[in-house]
Design a protein around this motif. Structure first.
Motif, PDB file in Angstrom:
ATOM      1  N   ALA A   1      -4.099  -9.227   2.083  1.00  0.00           N
ATOM      2  CA  ALA A   1      -4.386  -8.695   0.827  1.00  0.00           C
ATOM      3  C   ALA A   1      -4.896  -9.711  -0.296  1.00  0.00           C
ATOM      4  N   ARG A   2      -4.345 -10.619  -0.490  1.00  0.00           N
ATOM      5  CA  ARG A   2      -4.827 -11.699  -1.366  1.00  0.00           C
ATOM      6  C   ARG A   2      -6.185 -12.086  -1.130  1.00  0.00           C
ATOM      7  N   ALA A   3      -6.320 -12.447   0.141  1.00  0.00           N
ATOM      8  CA  ALA A   3      -7.607 -13.026   0.628  1.00  0.00           C
ATOM      9  C   ALA A   3      -8.818 -11.974   0.167  1.00  0.00           C
ATOM     10  N   LEU A   4      -8.414 -10.508   0.321  1.00  0.00           N
ATOM     11  CA  LEU A   4      -9.377  -9.462   0.129  1.00  0.00           C
ATOM     12  C   LEU A   4      -9.397  -9.286  -1.472  1.00  0.00           C
ATOM     13  N   GLY A   5      -8.545 -10.121  -2.162  1.00  0.00           N
ATOM     14  CA  GLY A   5      -8.445  -9.615  -3.599  1.00  0.00           C
ATOM     15  C   GLY A   5      -9.747  -9.416  -4.450  1.00  0.00           C
ATOM     16  N   ALA A   6     -10.631 -10.059  -4.395  1.00  0.00           N
ATOM     17  CA  ALA A   6     -11.846  -9.938  -5.261  1.00  0.00           C
ATOM     18  C   ALA A   6     -13.049  -9.415  -4.266  1.00  0.00           C
ATOM     19  N   ASP A   7     -12.817  -8.889  -3.255  1.00  0.00           N
ATOM     20  CA  ASP A   7     -13.547  -8.079  -2.468  1.00  0.00           C
ATOM     21  C   ASP A   7     -14.882  -9.214  -1.873  1.00  0.00           C
ATOM     22  N   PRO A   8     -14.309 -10.396  -1.642  1.00  0.00           N
ATOM     23  CA  PRO A   8     -15.366 -11.049  -1.114  1.00  0.00           C
ATOM     24  C   PRO A   8     -16.181 -10.654   0.008  1.00  0.00           C
ATOM     25  N   PRO A   9     -17.622 -11.185   0.170  1.00  0.00           N
ATOM     26  CA  PRO A   9     -18.173 -10.758   1.331  1.00  0.00           C
ATOM     27  C   PRO A   9     -17.621 -11.677   2.398  1.00  0.00           C
ATOM     28  N   ILE A  10     -17.342 -12.861   2.133  1.00  0.00           N
ATOM     29  CA  ILE A  10     -17.068 -13.770   3.196  1.00  0.00           C
ATOM     30  C   ILE A  10     -15.389 -14.113   3.192  1.00  0.00           C
ATOM     31  N   MET A  11     -14.816 -14.073   4.423  1.00  0.00           N
ATOM     32  CA  MET A  11     -13.373 -14.548   4.471  1.00  0.00           C
ATOM     33  C   MET A  11     -13.202 -15.468   5.326  1.00  0.00           C
ATOM     34  N   LEU A  12     -12.323 -16.415   4.943  1.00  0.00           N
ATOM     35  CA  LEU A  12     -11.766 -17.708   5.736  1.00  0.00           C
ATOM     36  C   LEU A  12     -10.213 -17.452   6.178  1.00  0.00           C
ATOM     37  N   MET A  13      -9.955 -17.341   7.452  1.00  0.00           N
ATOM     38  CA  MET A  13      -8.753 -16.820   7.752  1.00  0.00           C
ATOM     39  C   MET A  13      -8.023 -17.825   8.633  1.00  0.00           C
ATOM     40  N   ASP A  14      -7.363 -18.672   8.310  1.00  0.00           N
ATOM     41  CA  ASP A  14      -6.505 -19.929   9.057  1.00  0.00           C
ATOM     42  C   ASP A  14      -4.979 -19.577   9.563  1.00  0.00           C
ATOM     43  N   GLU A  15      -5.453 -19.128  10.899  1.00  0.00           N
ATOM     44  CA  GLU A  15      -3.981 -18.450  11.689  1.00  0.00           C
ATOM     45  C   GLU A  15      -3.152 -17.683  10.940  1.00  0.00           C
ATOM     46  N   PRO A  16      -3.942 -16.531  10.380  1.00  0.00           N
ATOM     47  CA  PRO A  16      -3.271 -15.575   9.308  1.00  0.00           C
ATOM     48  C   PRO A  16      -2.098 -14.740   9.937  1.00  0.00           C
ATOM     49  N   PHE A  17      -2.103 -14.786  11.433  1.00  0.00           N
ATOM     50  CA  PHE A  17      -1.018 -14.167  11.988  1.00  0.00           C
ATOM     51  C   PHE A  17      -0.010 -15.283  12.788  1.00  0.00           C
ATOM     52  N   GLY A  18      -0.166 -16.575  12.391  1.00  0.00           N
ATOM     53  CA  GLY A  18       0.223 -17.612  13.348  1.00  0.00           C
ATOM     54  C   GLY A  18       1.997 -17.529  12.858  1.00  0.00           C
ATOM     55  N   ALA A  19       2.489 -17.080  11.957  1.00  0.00           N
ATOM     56  CA  ALA A  19       3.872 -17.321  11.776  1.00  0.00           C
ATOM     57  C   ALA A  19       4.500 -16.184  12.202  1.00  0.00           C
ATOM     58  N   ILE A  20       4.158 -15.240  13.122  1.00  0.00           N
ATOM     59  CA  ILE A  20       5.158 -14.032  13.249  1.00  0.00           C
ATOM     60  C   ILE A  20       5.283 -13.827  14.778  1.00  0.00           C
ATOM     61  N   ASP A  21       6.134 -12.981  15.140  1.00  0.00           N
ATOM     62  CA  ASP A  21       6.488 -12.466  16.475  1.00  0.00           C
ATOM     63  C   ASP A  21       5.465 -12.014  17.149  1.00  0.00           C
ATOM     64  N   PRO A  22       5.217 -12.045  18.572  1.00  0.00           N
ATOM     65  CA  PRO A  22       4.024 -11.535  19.365  1.00  0.00           C
ATOM     66  C   PRO A  22       3.945  -9.969  19.091  1.00  0.00           C
ATOM     67  N   ILE A  23       4.969  -9.216  18.769  1.00  0.00           N
ATOM     68  CA  ILE A  23       5.014  -7.997  18.799  1.00  0.00           C
ATOM     69  C   ILE A  23       4.156  -7.408  17.369  1.00  0.00           C
ATOM     70  N   THR A  24       4.933  -7.825  16.268  1.00  0.00           N
ATOM     71  CA  THR A  24       4.251  -7.823  15.013  1.00  0.00           C
ATOM     72  C   THR A  24       2.885  -8.353  14.944  1.00  0.00           C
ATOM     73  N   ARG A  25       2.589  -9.162  15.617  1.00  0.00           N
ATOM     74  CA  ARG A  25       1.405  -9.885  15.549  1.00  0.00           C
ATOM     75  C   ARG A  25       0.135  -8.807  16.033  1.00  0.00           C
ATOM     76  N   GLU A  26       0.580  -8.471  17.154  1.00  0.00           N
ATOM     77  CA  GLU A  26      -0.328  -7.555  17.906  1.00  0.00           C
ATOM     78  C   GLU A  26      -0.573  -6.343  17.053  1.00  0.00           C
ATOM     79  N   VAL A  27       0.411  -5.780  16.286  1.00  0.00           N
ATOM     80  CA  VAL A  27       0.184  -4.768  15.335  1.00  0.00           C
ATOM     81  C   VAL A  27      -0.882  -4.985  14.311  1.00  0.00           C
ATOM     82  N   LEU A  28      -0.420  -6.276  13.457  1.00  0.00           N
ATOM     83  CA  LEU A  28      -1.436  -6.706  12.658  1.00  0.00           C
ATOM     84  C   LEU A  28      -2.742  -7.023  13.168  1.00  0.00           C
ATOM     85  N   GLN A  29      -3.143  -7.626  14.207  1.00  0.00           N
ATOM     86  CA  GLN A  29      -4.432  -7.556  14.814  1.00  0.00           C
ATOM     87  C   GLN A  29      -5.361  -6.281  14.772  1.00  0.00           C
TER      88      GLN A  29
END
Ligand code: ATP
Ligand code: MG
Length: 380
Positions: free
Chosen positions: A148-176
């Protein structure tokens, strides 16, 4: 569009982390950067929004050298979700998401509205979460706030560095899944870093495989799985790449619309026997007047109850024996293996028979890959 032109990054200690990167990131697509730890993914990304300087070459953002943008404009254009989430621990959820909008001087009413909108978008109830601190959230919830923070100002471009890296596989799939749905709506131009090949295949419109600061292969997931360029890529995508590829292909791309051996529930047993013989198969699917799948009939059934089709057939729920157009080929394969079918009916939401898919079609797809694997001498 973001374009890397022969980009080199040399750190002050003399280490060259990125060695002449050439690559175009297309508008509205998710381009995944993947490669072993230390291969230069984060470094490449941080040069896009100028958190790191470029040593040689250049990066074009919307056709312009990114060094020509005023820093503030670049910040507005490019959202950044950093590795390990990176929420400010002493800021509330609201204040975390508001960082860039505040920097851009938005008024508080507009910021509050935007924050609530974004919390809704990432599936967090604004009234419950707005005033919490990061430590009061689960890992998965923190990741959502990071997005949500990365989307804050509604930028046309997003850089996402392992955005779902720090979580368990099941939650990660949901977020994906959720993020892919969000992307359907917002169509951002995204560079997405991961070192998980399954995540790359799932999230990427295109995948850039990096090794020691250089680009090894840049293609769609399907091409990378079907034609890995060298041994490094092949090892990287894994020995089960043929199966992974089945996970990318939809039933609708492989099915026959002309349906299989089928009979009407009001047909007689002789008709069923004829259909089975004509097709050289062991069983036929049974549909009602509206073409809704009701079950199947096989030669054994006919032998035991030679008088009536309704007695000879096996009734079954269409959800149990059918697959949908939107299912992956891999799901269709599991269904066939589980049920012992060589032909599986394809049904719509209401159970109407719309086609069929054969085990043969899936095998052909997999064998196509094996065929290429064997000779190919390695030029390394
Ligand atoms: N400031 C620095 N000075 C010297 N070397 C650095 C610096 N920052 C990063 N490096 C080196 O550059 C290489 C690439 O680092 P980078 O952070 O881009 O890797 P990465 O691909 O993101 O890895 P990971 O998957 O572990 O996040 C690494 O070998 C790292 O040690
Ligand atoms: Mg990194």
């Amino acid at each position: 569009m973001i374009e890397f032109q022969n980009v080199v990054k040399r750190f002050p200690d003399g280490f060259t982390a990125v060695k002449g990167l050439d690559l175009k990131v297309r508008d509205g697509e998710i381009t995944v950067f993947i490669g072993p730890s230390g291969c230069g993914k984060t470094t490449s990304m941080r040069m896009v929004n100028r958190l790191l300087s470029i040593s040689e070459g250049k990066i074009l953002v919307e056709g312009r050298d990114n060094r020509d943008f005023p820093a503030e404009e670049l910040r507005r254009k490019i959202g950044y979700a950093i590795q390990q989430i990176g929420l400010f621990p002493h800021f509330t959820v609201l204040d975390n998401i508001a960082v860039v909008p505040r920097m851009l001087g938005w008024d508080e009413t507009r910021i509050r509205k935007r924050v609530d909108e974004l919390l809704d978008l990432v599936g967090l109830d604004p009234d419950i979460n707005r005033d919490k601190y990061p430590r009061q959230l689960s890992g998965g919830q923190q990741q959502r706030v990071g997005v949500a923070r990365a989307l804050g100002a509604d930028p046309p471009i997003m850089l996402m560095d392992e955005p779902f890296g720090a979580i368990d596989p099941i939650t990660r799939e949901v977020l994906q899944e959720e993020f892919l749905q969000i992307q359907e709506e917002i169509s951002k131009t995204i560079i997405f870093v991961t070192h998980d090949i399954d995540e790359a295949i799932k999230m990427g419109d295109r995948i850039a495989i990096l090794k020691d600061g250089a680009l090894v292969q840049y293609d769609t997931p399907d091409t990378i799985l079907a034609h890995p360029k060298d041994r490094f890529v092949r090892d990287f995508v894994g020995a089960d790449r043929a199966l992974k590829r089945l996970g990318l292909i939809r039933v609708q791309d492989l099915m026959d619309e002309e349906v299989i051996p089928k009979v009407q529930i009001r047909d007689d047993v002789d008709k069923a026997r004829r259909v089975i013989d004509e097709h050289g198969v062991k069983s036929a699917f049974v549909v009602d007047d509206e073409n809704i799948l009701k079950g199947w009939v096989d030669v054994d059934g006919i032998r035991h109850s030679p008088r009536s089709l309704t007695e000879a057939m096996m009734e079954a729920d269409f959800n149990e024996i059918g697959v949908r157009k939107g299912n992956t080929a891999r799901e269709a394969l599991s269904a066939m293996v589980a049920r012992g079918f060589r032909i599986t009916p394809v049904v719509d939401r209401r159970g109407k028979l719309v086609g069929s898919i054969t085990l043969r079609a899936l095998q052909d797809l997999v064998e196509q890959d094996w065929g290429e694997d064997e000779p190919q001498p390695e030029a390394s």
